[in-house]
Scaffold this active site. Structure first.
Site, PDB file in Angstrom:
ATOM      1  N   ASP A   2       0.823  -1.205   0.000  1.00 34.32           N
ATOM      2  CA  ASP A   2       0.000   0.000   0.000  1.00 34.32           C
ATOM      3  C   ASP A   2       0.857   1.256   0.000  1.00 34.32           C
ATOM      4  O   ASP A   2       1.932   1.283   0.604  1.00 34.32           O
ATOM      5  CB  ASP A   2      -0.918  -0.010   1.231  1.00 34.32           C
ATOM      6  CG  ASP A   2      -2.024   1.009   1.100  1.00 34.32           C
ATOM      7  OD1 ASP A   2      -2.386   1.357  -0.043  1.00 34.32           O
ATOM      8  OD2 ASP A   2      -2.519   1.468   2.140  1.00 34.32           O
ATOM      9  N   TRP A   7       2.701   7.898  -2.835  1.00 35.01           N
ATOM     10  CA  TRP A   7       4.110   8.084  -3.200  1.00 35.01           C
ATOM     11  C   TRP A   7       4.207   8.954  -4.461  1.00 35.01           C
ATOM     12  O   TRP A   7       5.009   9.876  -4.534  1.00 35.01           O
ATOM     13  CB  TRP A   7       4.761   6.723  -3.453  1.00 35.01           C
ATOM     14  CG  TRP A   7       6.230   6.794  -3.756  1.00 35.01           C
ATOM     15  CD1 TRP A   7       7.257   6.697  -2.860  1.00 35.01           C
ATOM     16  CD2 TRP A   7       6.828   6.995  -5.045  1.00 35.01           C
ATOM     17  NE1 TRP A   7       8.459   6.823  -3.510  1.00 35.01           N
ATOM     18  CE2 TRP A   7       8.233   7.009  -4.851  1.00 35.01           C
ATOM     19  CE3 TRP A   7       6.333   7.173  -6.340  1.00 35.01           C
ATOM     20  CZ2 TRP A   7       9.136   7.179  -5.893  1.00 35.01           C
ATOM     21  CZ3 TRP A   7       7.239   7.345  -7.379  1.00 35.01           C
ATOM     22  CH2 TRP A   7       8.621   7.346  -7.147  1.00 35.01           C
ATOM     23  N   ARG A  15      -1.062   8.794  -9.954  1.00 34.11           N
ATOM     24  CA  ARG A  15      -1.037   7.588  -9.121  1.00 34.11           C
ATOM     25  C   ARG A  15      -0.393   6.398  -9.832  1.00 34.11           C
ATOM     26  O   ARG A  15       0.308   5.598  -9.214  1.00 34.11           O
ATOM     27  CB  ARG A  15      -2.476   7.203  -8.713  1.00 34.11           C
ATOM     28  CG  ARG A  15      -3.163   8.210  -7.805  1.00 34.11           C
ATOM     29  CD  ARG A  15      -4.598   7.749  -7.498  1.00 34.11           C
ATOM     30  NE  ARG A  15      -4.620   6.378  -7.018  1.00 34.11           N
ATOM     31  CZ  ARG A  15      -4.363   6.020  -5.759  1.00 34.11           C
ATOM     32  NH1 ARG A  15      -4.091   6.939  -4.863  1.00 34.11           N
ATOM     33  NH2 ARG A  15      -4.396   4.751  -5.416  1.00 34.11           N
ATOM     34  N   HIS A  19       2.403   2.973  -9.019  1.00 31.17           N
ATOM     35  CA  HIS A  19       2.299   1.524  -9.250  1.00 31.17           C
ATOM     36  C   HIS A  19       3.520   1.033 -10.021  1.00 31.17           C
ATOM     37  O   HIS A  19       4.083  -0.017  -9.726  1.00 31.17           O
ATOM     38  CB  HIS A  19       1.008   1.186 -10.025  1.00 31.17           C
ATOM     39  CG  HIS A  19      -0.242   1.565  -9.285  1.00 31.17           C
ATOM     40  ND1 HIS A  19      -0.434   1.267  -7.957  1.00 31.17           N
ATOM     41  CD2 HIS A  19      -1.364   2.227  -9.676  1.00 31.17           C
ATOM     42  CE1 HIS A  19      -1.612   1.722  -7.568  1.00 31.17           C
ATOM     43  NE2 HIS A  19      -2.194   2.322  -8.589  1.00 31.17           N
ATOM     44  N   LEU A 113      10.763 -20.995  -3.260  1.00 32.92           N
ATOM     45  CA  LEU A 113       9.805 -20.076  -2.655  1.00 32.92           C
ATOM     46  C   LEU A 113       8.515 -20.095  -3.465  1.00 32.92           C
ATOM     47  O   LEU A 113       8.552 -20.076  -4.700  1.00 32.92           O
ATOM     48  CB  LEU A 113      10.386 -18.655  -2.643  1.00 32.92           C
ATOM     49  CG  LEU A 113       9.481 -17.537  -2.099  1.00 32.92           C
ATOM     50  CD1 LEU A 113      10.264 -16.631  -1.174  1.00 32.92           C
ATOM     51  CD2 LEU A 113       8.859 -16.696  -3.191  1.00 32.92           C
TER      52      LEU A 113
HETATM   53  C1  IPE Z   1      -1.106   0.181  -4.104  1.00 32.79           C
HETATM   54  O1  IPE Z   1      -1.229   1.341  -3.349  1.00 32.79           O
HETATM   55  C2  IPE Z   1      -2.093  -0.862  -3.764  1.00 32.79           C
HETATM   56  C3  IPE Z   1      -2.906  -1.332  -4.913  1.00 32.79           C
HETATM   57  C4  IPE Z   1      -4.204  -1.476  -4.813  1.00 32.79           C
HETATM   58  C5  IPE Z   1      -2.277  -1.677  -6.204  1.00 32.79           C
HETATM   59  P1  IPE Z   1      -2.463   2.321  -3.483  1.00 32.79           P
HETATM   60  O2  IPE Z   1      -2.887   2.434  -4.890  1.00 32.79           O
HETATM   61  O3  IPE Z   1      -3.558   1.882  -2.527  1.00 32.79           O
HETATM   62  O4  IPE Z   1      -1.828   3.684  -2.994  1.00 32.79           O
HETATM   63  P2  IPE Z   1      -2.416   4.723  -1.939  1.00 32.79           P
HETATM   64  O5  IPE Z   1      -2.825   3.950  -0.707  1.00 32.79           O
HETATM   65  O6  IPE Z   1      -3.594   5.390  -2.572  1.00 32.79           O
HETATM   66  O7  IPE Z   1      -1.286   5.645  -1.676  1.00 32.79           O
HETATM   67 MG    MG Z   2      -4.102   2.317  -0.613  1.00 30.85          MG
END
Ligand code: IPE
Ligand code: MG
Length: 244
Positions: A2, A7, A15, A19, A113
């Site tokens: 998360d 970030w 956003r 990712h 793993l």
């Molecule tokens: C990545 O973080 C988690 C996924 C669902 C891919 P987010 O997309 O939830 O990022 P934030 O929490 O909005 O910063």
């Molecule tokens: Mg999130």
């Protein structure tokens, strides 16, 4: 995993850039897990609730997952990683599913793993899907209601041989589990990191593992440190109601 969106947004980026940045973290964490001998690692990449996001972001995450699988599967295979998809078929894109199946097929004999990639996964969805299949088997006379117990339910989950979660790590500063591996995490040790996922890495994983190593896991049991003469194993009748 998360904190990707935050970030990116704190850097004035969309956003989706967060990712993209998260991919390197994921590969570093897998490498770090291999280095310290972790045998099973699960990553929450896309939840059954993530469909609430904008079509652009959902399309990005699904398309990017498909691309990562294609680009990283040879490295993961060379590292001895067995990739396994954990999730619900439902709305999941067929193209993502076929990429997941290809990675599973390529890596199926690897034993170092097991990497559970949870895409279109929800803990409640997993339990509901298991219940529906159990109910169907009961209706077909294949199963008696009295044989439903926690071991049997485990056999109806998406990955019946998945081990119970020992250490549950959530990044991004939130103190919640957001429907991840509900059944499997019943006795997991929780670890919440304020690092946003793109800032997490293998060192942060090792820090979490080192804290985990110091935890006292009792699984509901207890040891009386004062009465040291207490027997460690008791007879079943000792649990009966003394007033009965
Ligand atoms: C990545 O973080 C988690 C996924 C669902 C891919 P987010 O997309 O939830 O990022 P934030 O929490 O909005 O910063
Ligand atoms: Mg999130």
């Amino acid at each position: 995993m998360d904190g990707n969106g935050r970030w990116a947004n704190t850097r004035g980026l969309p956003r989706t850039d967060g990712h993209r940045e998260g991919e390197a973290t994921l590969m570093d964490v897998i490498a770090g897990a291999l280095e310290i001998g972790v045998s099973e690692l699960s990553a929450y990449a896309f939840s059954t609730e993530n469909w609430k996001r904008s079509p652009a972001e959902v399309r990005y995450i699904l398309g990017f997952s498909r691309q990562i699988l294609r680009e990283q599967r040879d490295d993961l295979n060379a590292w001895g990683v067995r990739v396994r998809w954990v999730g619900r078929e439902g709305r999941l894109w067929k193209s993502v599913l076929s990429e997941l199946r290809a990675a599973e097929e390529l890596t199926k004999d690897n034993r170092k793993l097991t990497f559970n990639l949870c895409i279109n996964y929800g803990g409640k969805a997993e339990i509901a899907d298991a219940m529906a299949r159990i109910a169907a088997d009961v209706a077909d006379g294949l199963l008696k209601p009295s044989s439903v117990n926690d071991q049997l339910i485990q056999r109806y989950l998406y990955a019946p041989d998945m081990a119970d979660v020992d250490l549950f790590i959530r990044t991004g500063g939130e103190q919640r589990t957001s429907n991840f591996l509900m059944w499997e995490s019943a006795y997991a040790e929780m670890y919440f990191s304020d690092l946003l996922w793109p800032d997490f890495d293998r060192l942060a994983l090792w820090r979490a593992c080192s804290e985990f190593a110091g935890r006292d896991r009792r699984y509901g049991g207890a040891v009386d440190r004062v009465a040291t003469t207490e027997p460690r194993v008791w007879a079943p009748e000792e649990y009966d109601d003394p007033d009965a």
